[in-house]
Design a protein around this motif. Sequence first.
Motif, PDB file in Angstrom:
ATOM      1  N   ASN A 133       0.859  -1.181   0.000  1.00  0.00           N
ATOM      2  CA  ASN A 133       0.000   0.000   0.000  1.00  0.00           C
ATOM      3  C   ASN A 133       0.895   1.231   0.000  1.00  0.00           C
ATOM      4  O   ASN A 133       1.717   1.387   0.892  1.00  0.00           O
ATOM      5  CB  ASN A 133      -0.892  -0.019   1.251  1.00  0.00           C
ATOM      6  CG  ASN A 133      -1.908   1.096   1.263  1.00  0.00           C
ATOM      7  OD1 ASN A 133      -1.705   2.149   0.684  1.00  0.00           O
ATOM      8  ND2 ASN A 133      -3.019   0.855   1.938  1.00  0.00           N
ATOM      9  N   ASN A 134       0.745   2.065  -1.018  1.00  0.00           N
ATOM     10  CA  ASN A 134       1.603   3.252  -1.111  1.00  0.00           C
ATOM     11  C   ASN A 134       0.932   4.513  -0.585  1.00  0.00           C
ATOM     12  O   ASN A 134       1.505   5.598  -0.653  1.00  0.00           O
ATOM     13  CB  ASN A 134       2.067   3.460  -2.557  1.00  0.00           C
ATOM     14  CG  ASN A 134       0.920   3.710  -3.520  1.00  0.00           C
ATOM     15  OD1 ASN A 134      -0.145   4.160  -3.120  1.00  0.00           O
ATOM     16  ND2 ASN A 134       1.139   3.403  -4.785  1.00  0.00           N
ATOM     17  N   ALA A 135      -0.285   4.374  -0.099  1.00  0.00           N
ATOM     18  CA  ALA A 135      -1.032   5.519   0.431  1.00  0.00           C
ATOM     19  C   ALA A 135      -1.843   5.054   1.628  1.00  0.00           C
ATOM     20  O   ALA A 135      -3.057   4.920   1.557  1.00  0.00           O
ATOM     21  CB  ALA A 135      -1.940   6.104  -0.648  1.00  0.00           C
TER      22      ALA A 135
ATOM     23  N   SER B 195       2.127   9.424   1.546  1.00  0.00           N
ATOM     24  CA  SER B 195       2.471   8.787   0.284  1.00  0.00           C
ATOM     25  C   SER B 195       3.834   8.123   0.425  1.00  0.00           C
ATOM     26  O   SER B 195       4.757   8.712   0.993  1.00  0.00           O
ATOM     27  CB  SER B 195       2.545   9.815  -0.851  1.00  0.00           C
ATOM     28  OG  SER B 195       1.294  10.446  -1.045  1.00  0.00           O
TER      29      SER B 195
ATOM     30  N   ALA C  14       4.694   7.292  -6.978  1.00  0.00           N
ATOM     31  CA  ALA C  14       4.177   6.424  -5.929  1.00  0.00           C
ATOM     32  C   ALA C  14       4.746   5.021  -6.085  1.00  0.00           C
ATOM     33  O   ALA C  14       4.799   4.476  -7.198  1.00  0.00           O
ATOM     34  CB  ALA C  14       2.648   6.389  -5.993  1.00  0.00           C
TER      35      ALA C  14
ATOM     36  N   PHE D  68      -7.399   1.646   1.599  1.00  0.00           N
ATOM     37  CA  PHE D  68      -6.554   2.153   0.534  1.00  0.00           C
ATOM     38  C   PHE D  68      -7.144   3.454   0.022  1.00  0.00           C
ATOM     39  O   PHE D  68      -8.179   3.472  -0.632  1.00  0.00           O
ATOM     40  CB  PHE D  68      -6.445   1.136  -0.602  1.00  0.00           C
ATOM     41  CG  PHE D  68      -5.409   1.509  -1.615  1.00  0.00           C
ATOM     42  CD1 PHE D  68      -5.765   2.175  -2.770  1.00  0.00           C
ATOM     43  CD2 PHE D  68      -4.086   1.219  -1.403  1.00  0.00           C
ATOM     44  CE1 PHE D  68      -4.806   2.543  -3.702  1.00  0.00           C
ATOM     45  CE2 PHE D  68      -3.122   1.572  -2.331  1.00  0.00           C
ATOM     46  CZ  PHE D  68      -3.479   2.236  -3.478  1.00  0.00           C
TER      47      PHE D  68
ATOM     48  N   ASP E 169      -0.481  10.378  -9.107  1.00  0.00           N
ATOM     49  CA  ASP E 169      -0.105   9.303 -10.030  1.00  0.00           C
ATOM     50  C   ASP E 169      -1.379   8.579 -10.429  1.00  0.00           C
ATOM     51  O   ASP E 169      -2.183   8.198  -9.573  1.00  0.00           O
ATOM     52  CB  ASP E 169       0.864   8.333  -9.351  1.00  0.00           C
ATOM     53  CG  ASP E 169       2.190   8.999  -9.007  1.00  0.00           C
ATOM     54  OD1 ASP E 169       2.896   9.405  -9.937  1.00  0.00           O
ATOM     55  OD2 ASP E 169       2.489   9.139  -7.804  1.00  0.00           O
TER      56      ASP E 169
ATOM     57  N   SER F 117       0.405   9.287  -5.047  1.00  0.00           N
ATOM     58  CA  SER F 117       0.849  10.648  -5.331  1.00  0.00           C
ATOM     59  C   SER F 117       2.318  10.780  -4.969  1.00  0.00           C
ATOM     60  O   SER F 117       2.890   9.931  -4.289  1.00  0.00           O
ATOM     61  CB  SER F 117       0.027  11.667  -4.532  1.00  0.00           C
ATOM     62  OG  SER F 117       0.333  11.574  -3.154  1.00  0.00           O
TER      63      SER F 117
END
Lengths: 169, 59
Positions: free
Chosen positions: A76-78, A84, A105, B13, B41, B51
Amino acid sequence: MPGSTQTISEWNGVSPGTETASRAEQNWKAVDDSTTSYAVSPINSTNNENSMAKIQAVKFAGTWNTLSAGTVKIDNNAPATGLSIVGSVLTAYTQPTRTATGDSAMSTSGLSFNFNSSTTPFGAGTSSTSAGGTMYAQALRTQLQTLSTYAGGPGDITSRTITYAWTES
Amino acid sequence: MANEVNGEVEDKFEPHPGVEDGTVVTSIIDGKKIRERVVHDVDDEGNIIGSHKENIEVK
């Protein structure tokens, strides 16, 4: 054949970077070293701060014939609004900074990485190798970027999982 | 006796960073003010998938 073994190394400081082997964590923090606790070097989302860039790579050893098809991803990038996690696979070392790395990201589906050499992860590498023995995969650079829109308050963010995968014979 | 709850909890998410694409923010990095631009992004279908920030200038 027993197969490869893997450890994760980290690089800090001025080029070409100082390697710390066998890292057990990858905490984002505000300082470029492998020793300071993240708890005493936090990142302030109120000020839209970024972490110091973190550079780590998989170091293969043991007995193997070939390594290929390397990929790395994050779950999970967020993890929350205002947080972020960005990342890229490096071909050369750049001393970590806290300004934005410019990376997109971090991929949740998988970035490809190559296998570089027995001495360093920094280089173009090749997508497959039959060198055997010690082999550094290309390094991954990540950074935690925050915005004041983060409403989580002080404290740890949720843990993330970075997964390296490859094909081996 | 405590109630038992069966189920799974998944991470939420939420790739939207909470600001519009292109928003300029001032970040404090090691005591210095840094102006950065937030960039969304997106995937091939235009969905926001994360982002990142880009540096603008150092003051």
